[in-house]
Motif scaffolding. Sequence first.
Motif, PDB file in Angstrom:
ATOM      1  N   SER A 163       0.673  -1.133   0.026  1.00 20.50           N
ATOM      2  CA  SER A 163       0.092  -0.169   0.029  1.00 20.50           C
ATOM      3  C   SER A 163       0.898   1.323   0.048  1.00 20.50           C
ATOM      4  CB  SER A 163      -1.106   0.072   1.049  1.00 20.50           C
ATOM      5  OG  SER A 163      -1.839  -1.308   1.330  1.00 20.50           O
ATOM      6  N   ASP A 164       0.352   2.524  -0.648  1.00 18.61           N
ATOM      7  CA  ASP A 164       1.060   3.804  -0.662  1.00 18.61           C
ATOM      8  C   ASP A 164       0.514   4.667   0.077  1.00 18.61           C
ATOM      9  OD1 ASP A 164       2.810   2.558  -2.586  1.00 18.61           O
ATOM     10  OD2 ASP A 164       1.696   3.463  -4.236  1.00 18.61           O
ATOM     11  N   LEU A 165       1.699   5.316   1.058  1.00 21.22           N
ATOM     12  CA  LEU A 165       1.232   6.371   2.084  1.00 21.22           C
ATOM     13  C   LEU A 165       1.270   7.660   1.157  1.00 21.22           C
ATOM     14  CD1 LEU A 165       0.202   7.638   4.717  1.00 21.22           C
ATOM     15  CD2 LEU A 165       2.941   7.564   5.095  1.00 21.22           C
ATOM     16  N   VAL A 166       0.053   8.635   1.219  1.00 22.05           N
ATOM     17  CA  VAL A 166       0.014   9.574   0.256  1.00 22.05           C
ATOM     18  C   VAL A 166      -0.371  10.872   1.060  1.00 22.05           C
ATOM     19  CG1 VAL A 166      -0.917  10.619  -1.891  1.00 22.05           C
ATOM     20  CG2 VAL A 166      -0.540   8.372  -1.899  1.00 22.05           C
ATOM     21  N   HIS A 167       0.353  12.051   0.888  1.00 20.15           N
ATOM     22  CA  HIS A 167       0.022  13.170   1.477  1.00 20.15           C
ATOM     23  C   HIS A 167      -0.368  14.195   0.510  1.00 20.15           C
ATOM     24  CE1 HIS A 167       1.074  16.705   4.175  1.00 20.15           C
ATOM     25  NE2 HIS A 167      -0.053  16.398   4.424  1.00 20.15           N
ATOM     26  N   ARG A 168      -1.631  14.546   0.299  1.00 18.51           N
ATOM     27  CA  ARG A 168      -2.237  15.494  -0.790  1.00 18.51           C
ATOM     28  C   ARG A 168      -3.020  16.522  -0.183  1.00 18.51           C
ATOM     29  NH1 ARG A 168      -3.942  11.725  -4.220  1.00 18.51           N
ATOM     30  NH2 ARG A 168      -6.038  11.756  -3.442  1.00 18.51           N
ATOM     31  N   ASP A 169      -2.610  17.985  -0.594  1.00 16.03           N
ATOM     32  CA  ASP A 169      -3.450  18.896  -0.264  1.00 16.03           C
ATOM     33  C   ASP A 169      -3.889  18.806   1.324  1.00 16.03           C
ATOM     34  OD1 ASP A 169      -3.552  19.771  -2.775  1.00 16.03           O
ATOM     35  OD2 ASP A 169      -5.449  18.778  -3.380  1.00 16.03           O
ATOM     36  N   GLY A 170      -2.899  18.577   2.014  1.00 22.02           N
ATOM     37  CA  GLY A 170      -3.048  18.542   3.543  1.00 22.02           C
ATOM     38  C   GLY A 170      -3.737  17.231   3.913  1.00 22.02           C
ATOM     39  N   LYS A 171      -4.207  16.455   3.041  1.00 22.33           N
ATOM     40  CA  LYS A 171      -4.705  15.241   3.591  1.00 22.33           C
ATOM     41  C   LYS A 171      -4.097  14.102   3.521  1.00 22.33           C
ATOM     42  CE  LYS A 171      -9.015  17.275   2.188  1.00 22.33           C
ATOM     43  NZ  LYS A 171     -10.231  17.487   1.195  1.00 22.33           N
ATOM     44  N   TRP A 172      -4.152  12.858   4.176  1.00 21.44           N
ATOM     45  CA  TRP A 172      -3.407  11.666   4.228  1.00 21.44           C
ATOM     46  C   TRP A 172      -4.357  10.520   3.719  1.00 21.44           C
ATOM     47  CZ3 TRP A 172       1.472  11.627   5.051  1.00 21.44           C
ATOM     48  CH2 TRP A 172       2.357  12.713   5.962  1.00 21.44           C
ATOM     49  N   PHE A 173      -3.681   9.795   2.613  1.00 20.74           N
ATOM     50  CA  PHE A 173      -4.549   8.634   1.864  1.00 20.74           C
ATOM     51  C   PHE A 173      -3.470   7.243   1.943  1.00 20.74           C
ATOM     52  CE2 PHE A 173      -5.789  12.740   0.269  1.00 20.74           C
ATOM     53  CZ  PHE A 173      -7.310  12.439   0.274  1.00 20.74           C
ATOM     54  N   LEU A 174      -4.183   6.205   2.175  1.00 13.37           N
ATOM     55  CA  LEU A 174      -3.499   5.132   2.045  1.00 13.37           C
ATOM     56  C   LEU A 174      -4.455   4.432   0.518  1.00 13.37           C
ATOM     57  CD1 LEU A 174      -2.980   3.026   5.121  1.00 13.37           C
ATOM     58  CD2 LEU A 174      -1.331   3.696   3.707  1.00 13.37           C
ATOM     59  N   ILE A 175      -3.311   4.017  -0.633  1.00 12.27           N
ATOM     60  CA  ILE A 175      -3.694   3.482  -1.600  1.00 12.27           C
ATOM     61  C   ILE A 175      -3.430   2.048  -1.659  1.00 12.27           C
ATOM     62  CG2 ILE A 175      -3.477   3.528  -4.162  1.00 12.27           C
ATOM     63  CD1 ILE A 175      -2.984   6.608  -4.015  1.00 12.27           C
ATOM     64  N   ALA A 176      -4.315   1.197  -1.546  1.00  6.80           N
ATOM     65  CA  ALA A 176      -4.344  -0.173  -1.359  1.00  6.80           C
ATOM     66  C   ALA A 176      -4.600  -0.881  -2.686  1.00  6.80           C
ATOM     67  CB  ALA A 176      -5.104  -0.993  -0.089  1.00  6.80           C
ATOM     68  N   THR A 177      -3.638  -2.065  -2.832  1.00 10.42           N
ATOM     69  CA  THR A 177      -3.942  -2.753  -4.172  1.00 10.42           C
ATOM     70  C   THR A 177      -4.843  -4.050  -3.643  1.00 10.42           C
ATOM     71  OG1 THR A 177      -1.626  -2.335  -4.659  1.00 10.42           O
ATOM     72  CG2 THR A 177      -2.748  -4.208  -5.798  1.00 10.42           C
ATOM     73  N   LEU A 178      -5.743  -4.443  -4.908  1.00 10.20           N
ATOM     74  CA  LEU A 178      -6.801  -5.280  -4.675  1.00 10.20           C
ATOM     75  C   LEU A 178      -6.414  -6.299  -5.748  1.00 10.20           C
ATOM     76  CD1 LEU A 178     -10.031  -3.410  -4.441  1.00 10.20           C
ATOM     77  CD2 LEU A 178      -8.688  -3.985  -2.491  1.00 10.20           C
ATOM     78  N   ASP A 179      -6.516  -7.770  -5.525  1.00 10.77           N
ATOM     79  CA  ASP A 179      -6.445  -8.656  -6.440  1.00 10.77           C
ATOM     80  C   ASP A 179      -7.585  -9.431  -6.629  1.00 10.77           C
ATOM     81  OD1 ASP A 179      -5.619 -10.679  -8.179  1.00 10.77           O
ATOM     82  OD2 ASP A 179      -3.887 -11.482  -6.661  1.00 10.77           O
ATOM     83  N   ILE A 180      -8.575  -9.033  -7.728  1.00  9.36           N
ATOM     84  CA  ILE A 180      -9.853  -9.664  -7.619  1.00  9.36           C
ATOM     85  C   ILE A 180      -9.727 -10.531  -8.842  1.00  9.36           C
ATOM     86  CG2 ILE A 180     -12.402  -8.801  -8.317  1.00  9.36           C
ATOM     87  CD1 ILE A 180     -11.723  -6.265  -7.268  1.00  9.36           C
ATOM     88  N   ASP A 181     -10.674 -11.781  -8.678  1.00 10.37           N
ATOM     89  CA  ASP A 181     -10.725 -12.922  -9.761  1.00 10.37           C
ATOM     90  C   ASP A 181     -11.615 -12.060 -10.862  1.00 10.37           C
ATOM     91  OD1 ASP A 181      -9.333 -14.566  -8.066  1.00 10.37           O
ATOM     92  OD2 ASP A 181     -11.105 -15.245  -7.036  1.00 10.37           O
ATOM     93  N   GLU A 182     -11.072 -12.697 -11.940  1.00  9.23           N
ATOM     94  CA  GLU A 182     -12.110 -12.127 -13.323  1.00  9.23           C
ATOM     95  C   GLU A 182     -13.008 -13.092 -13.569  1.00  9.23           C
ATOM     96  OE1 GLU A 182      -9.473 -11.313 -16.311  1.00  9.23           O
ATOM     97  OE2 GLU A 182      -7.761 -10.454 -15.220  1.00  9.23           O
ATOM     98  N   PRO A 183     -14.232 -12.780 -13.833  1.00 16.44           N
ATOM     99  CA  PRO A 183     -15.392 -13.481 -14.271  1.00 16.44           C
ATOM    100  C   PRO A 183     -15.116 -14.160 -15.667  1.00 16.44           C
ATOM    101  CG  PRO A 183     -16.036 -11.480 -14.288  1.00 16.44           C
ATOM    102  CD  PRO A 183     -14.730 -11.342 -13.523  1.00 16.44           C
TER     103      PRO A 183
END
Length: 386
Positions: A163-183
């Motif tokens: 996951s990536d820790l992001v600081h943008r415009d004074g706000k904090w975010f976590l961007i997580a990776t999902l591994d989803i099965d394809e139908p």
Amino acid sequence: MKLVVQVRLMPDAVQAPVLERTLHTVNACANRVSRGAFAAYGLKGAVKDLRSLAYGDLKADGLGAQAAQHVIKRVADAYTTLRANIRAGNLGPKTSKRRRKAESTPIAFRPDAAHTFDDRCLSWNYDAQTVSIWTLDGRMKSLRFVCSPTALKQLTAHRKGESDLVHRDGKWFLIATLDIDEPEPYEPKDFIGVDRGITNLATTSDGDNHSGRRLDRYRRWQARKKAELQARNTRSARQLLKKRARRESRHATCINHTISKTVVAVAQRTERGIALEELGGIRERVTVRRDQRARQSSWPFHQLGSFIAYKAKRAGVPFIEVDPAHTSQRCVRCGHTERANRPTRDHFHCRRCGLAGPADHVAGVNVRQRARSAWVFVNMPDPAPA
């Protein structure tokens, strides 16, 4: 299938400064590793080379073992990406100013650039909606995050990897990776042809039209504000320009998400596939008037196509791209193709059989017809061996 989900962190008055100091420190360390790697290896430093060069110094700076490894890997990956862009010609020929600058200076990381955390440095508590994350002051526990119920459900079921820790415009975010099965895609009963444009962002073969007039007024207003800020040419004006550019980008992304979601939902409900024009290299192939160049270059056609593609893939909807040549000049009834068939941007009138209608709708129908033929050809069984 790899997707990402963004959640917002809610640090308190004590936690926020610790996160900021940690992010600034790791990026300062990344800059130092980048300068050392460039001096020692140029653009060719590998992970093992940088590890022997910088690992001890990073540990001495207070970084944990995993944090030091991530800093080294970030720098190595950045140089790998730069080499790939140079080989692909994305930075121009050898004589271009942009390429010479990239080859002559080490890669730099912004103080607020995103930093990567793996499961050893970051753990999630989905029930309490908190995370535990490594910082320079030790493990920070019970750091709250907020997201939509849908995103939380996806995180719980499919989160995997870093996951990536992001600081943008004074706000904090976590961007997580999902591994989803394809139908598995179903066999389509037919196709929905989609024609993309500037005035009409997307027009389907069903006649559904997603107009861009309201968006065009918004972008013209943004352009006037940009011109006013550029004329001031102060530091605060330049900062505000960047902020406005990000806002306009988010606005365009939101509209593309809305259009793609609607198209995929209709296709899934009617058990049809989706067909798009293959618009790679459109800026080189299409000539427009001088006053339209900025509009053509700034609208993310590729983004809309990629949104439709991944949403269709996630929903199991068949997706195909077809040849875009003359789709708005070919008559869907008699097949006659001529530039005069499209006397204006909005109208189509066949010079042979007299068929008339909206030009974008005709283009969408032509895309659908080409998809029918292409789908049969792509799914044709291999010939039996002699």
